[in-house]
Design a protein around this motif. Structure first.
Motif, PDB file in Angstrom:
ATOM      1  N   PHE A  62       0.845  -1.210  -0.025  1.00  0.00           N
ATOM      2  CA  PHE A  62      -0.120  -0.050   0.031  1.00  0.00           C
ATOM      3  C   PHE A  62       0.780   1.268   0.011  1.00  0.00           C
ATOM      4  O   PHE A  62       1.869   1.296   0.647  1.00  0.00           O
ATOM      5  N   ASP A  63       0.174   2.321  -0.702  1.00  0.00           N
ATOM      6  CA  ASP A  63       1.129   3.714  -0.633  1.00  0.00           C
ATOM      7  C   ASP A  63       0.951   4.239   0.551  1.00  0.00           C
ATOM      8  O   ASP A  63      -0.089   5.217   0.495  1.00  0.00           O
ATOM      9  N   VAL A  64       1.378   4.070   1.733  1.00  0.00           N
ATOM     10  CA  VAL A  64       1.300   4.618   2.960  1.00  0.00           C
ATOM     11  C   VAL A  64       1.714   6.164   2.959  1.00  0.00           C
ATOM     12  O   VAL A  64       1.178   6.832   4.041  1.00  0.00           O
ATOM     13  N   GLU A  65       2.482   6.713   2.155  1.00  0.00           N
ATOM     14  CA  GLU A  65       2.954   7.829   2.098  1.00  0.00           C
ATOM     15  C   GLU A  65       1.633   8.790   1.705  1.00  0.00           C
ATOM     16  O   GLU A  65       1.527  10.198   2.218  1.00  0.00           O
ATOM     17  N   LYS A  66       0.411   8.375   1.236  1.00  0.00           N
ATOM     18  CA  LYS A  66      -0.822   9.093   1.039  1.00  0.00           C
ATOM     19  C   LYS A  66      -1.715   8.829   2.052  1.00  0.00           C
ATOM     20  O   LYS A  66      -2.814   9.269   2.061  1.00  0.00           O
ATOM     21  N   LEU A  67      -1.605   8.129   3.021  1.00  0.00           N
ATOM     22  CA  LEU A  67      -2.403   8.190   4.202  1.00  0.00           C
ATOM     23  C   LEU A  67      -2.787   9.463   4.951  1.00  0.00           C
ATOM     24  O   LEU A  67      -2.215  10.510   4.903  1.00  0.00           O
ATOM     25  N   ILE A  68      -4.021   9.536   5.225  1.00  0.00           N
ATOM     26  CA  ILE A  68      -4.876  10.579   5.794  1.00  0.00           C
ATOM     27  C   ILE A  68      -5.102  10.285   7.122  1.00  0.00           C
ATOM     28  O   ILE A  68      -5.500   9.211   7.536  1.00  0.00           O
ATOM     29  N   TYR A  69      -4.491  10.868   8.234  1.00  0.00           N
ATOM     30  CA  TYR A  69      -4.818  10.838   9.635  1.00  0.00           C
ATOM     31  C   TYR A  69      -6.210  11.328  10.200  1.00  0.00           C
ATOM     32  O   TYR A  69      -6.046  12.724  10.096  1.00  0.00           O
ATOM     33  N   THR A  70      -6.956  10.571  10.556  1.00  0.00           N
ATOM     34  CA  THR A  70      -8.520  11.000  10.768  1.00  0.00           C
ATOM     35  C   THR A  70      -8.591  11.685  12.130  1.00  0.00           C
ATOM     36  O   THR A  70      -7.974  11.224  13.008  1.00  0.00           O
ATOM     37  N   LEU A  71      -9.119  12.889  12.232  1.00  0.00           N
ATOM     38  CA  LEU A  71      -9.158  13.692  13.266  1.00  0.00           C
ATOM     39  C   LEU A  71     -10.344  12.862  14.281  1.00  0.00           C
ATOM     40  O   LEU A  71     -11.502  12.680  13.568  1.00  0.00           O
ATOM     41  N   GLN A  72     -10.151  12.758  15.269  1.00  0.00           N
ATOM     42  CA  GLN A  72     -11.052  11.917  16.249  1.00  0.00           C
ATOM     43  C   GLN A  72     -11.309  12.977  17.783  1.00  0.00           C
ATOM     44  O   GLN A  72     -10.550  13.740  18.044  1.00  0.00           O
ATOM     45  N   PRO A  73     -12.452  12.722  18.209  1.00  0.00           N
ATOM     46  CA  PRO A  73     -12.686  13.660  19.485  1.00  0.00           C
ATOM     47  C   PRO A  73     -11.676  13.419  20.444  1.00  0.00           C
ATOM     48  O   PRO A  73     -11.080  12.132  20.665  1.00  0.00           O
ATOM     49  N   VAL A  74     -11.292  14.268  21.359  1.00  0.00           N
ATOM     50  CA  VAL A  74     -10.152  14.298  22.640  1.00  0.00           C
ATOM     51  C   VAL A  74     -11.339  13.516  23.649  1.00  0.00           C
ATOM     52  O   VAL A  74     -12.351  13.917  23.873  1.00  0.00           O
ATOM     53  N   THR A  75     -10.521  12.376  24.366  1.00  0.00           N
ATOM     54  CA  THR A  75     -11.472  11.956  25.234  1.00  0.00           C
ATOM     55  C   THR A  75     -10.325  11.750  26.574  1.00  0.00           C
ATOM     56  O   THR A  75      -9.248  12.017  26.440  1.00  0.00           O
ATOM     57  N   ASP A  76     -11.147  11.304  27.600  1.00  0.00           N
ATOM     58  CA  ASP A  76     -10.241  11.313  28.876  1.00  0.00           C
ATOM     59  C   ASP A  76      -9.772   9.741  28.942  1.00  0.00           C
ATOM     60  O   ASP A  76     -10.778   8.954  28.843  1.00  0.00           O
ATOM     61  N   GLN A  77      -8.397   9.704  28.693  1.00  0.00           N
ATOM     62  CA  GLN A  77      -8.101   8.397  28.956  1.00  0.00           C
ATOM     63  C   GLN A  77      -7.301   7.915  30.017  1.00  0.00           C
ATOM     64  O   GLN A  77      -6.521   8.954  30.604  1.00  0.00           O
ATOM     65  N   PRO A  78      -7.329   6.986  30.559  1.00  0.00           N
ATOM     66  CA  PRO A  78      -6.525   6.601  31.824  1.00  0.00           C
ATOM     67  C   PRO A  78      -4.909   6.646  31.685  1.00  0.00           C
ATOM     68  O   PRO A  78      -4.576   6.515  30.444  1.00  0.00           O
TER      69      PRO A  78
END
Length: 189
Positions: A173-189
């Motif tokens: 796969f051409d990983v240089e073209k990956l788009i990193y998806t914005l996700q909501p910030v959550t409280d993580q332990p």
């Protein structure tokens, strides 16, 4: 009436031959890639539920999507109900939902599916990696144009993400073209 100049014909013929040769070379290169391996078995009931998209290769149907999720629910007839959610433009942007259905095409592994959002069109959905706890997945298409990194949580530890990107690169796969998806910030332990 004068005869048209003959110098254009060889140029057009040369361009056409070059286009055919390029197409043949691309086809031959694509055929040389090894077949895309999937996981050996997927328990579809464990796979069901909510997944967050961590990264993807560009897809026209996901243009400007953030906070993308996919939810899978097994149906009584063996198919899987699919509900994809996209927030347009931002994590809190307007919501678009696409509903579809998936069917298993490789019952020996349950790792190769066809997903349909609009009849009669289907897309390949192959599960290429799945961790033992069903927390992370790498999903792609055999033509290597579709790729998704999924997680049960909105965020994934960086080493895990890096390992999945490395695996995707190794699978062609051409990983240089990956788009990193914005996700909501959550409280993580």
């Amino acid at each position: 009436m004068p005869t048209p100049p003959k110098t254009r014909r060889p140029a057009l013929l040369g361009a056409a031959l070059a286009a055919v040769a390029t197409g043949a070379a691309v086809y031959a290169y694509a055929r040389r890639r090894p077949p895309l391996a999937t996981v050996s078995h997927v328990d579809l009931h464990r796979y069901a539920g909510l997944w967050y998209e961590i990264a993807r290769l560009p897809q026209r149907f996901e243009r400007s999507c953030a906070h993308v999720t996919a939810e899978y629910r097994p149906l009584a007839d063996g198919r899987i109900e699919v509900r994809n959610t996209c927030h347009k433009g931002a994590v809190e942007g307007p919501t678009e939902v696409a509903r579809g259905v998936a069917r298993v095409v490789d019952t020996a592994t349950n790792a190769k599916l066809k997903v349909q959002f609009q009849w009669p069109f289907e897309g390949d959905y192959w599960i290429l990696f799945l961790d033992a706890d069903y927390k992370y997945a790498l999903v792609g298409s055999p033509d290597r144009k579709g790729l998704w990194i999924l997680s049960r949580e909105p965020h994934m530890p960086l080493p895990t993400r890096q390992n999945l990107v490395k695996l995707a690169r190794e699978k062609g796969f051409d990983v240089e073209k990956l788009i990193y998806t914005l996700q909501p910030v959550t409280d993580q332990p």
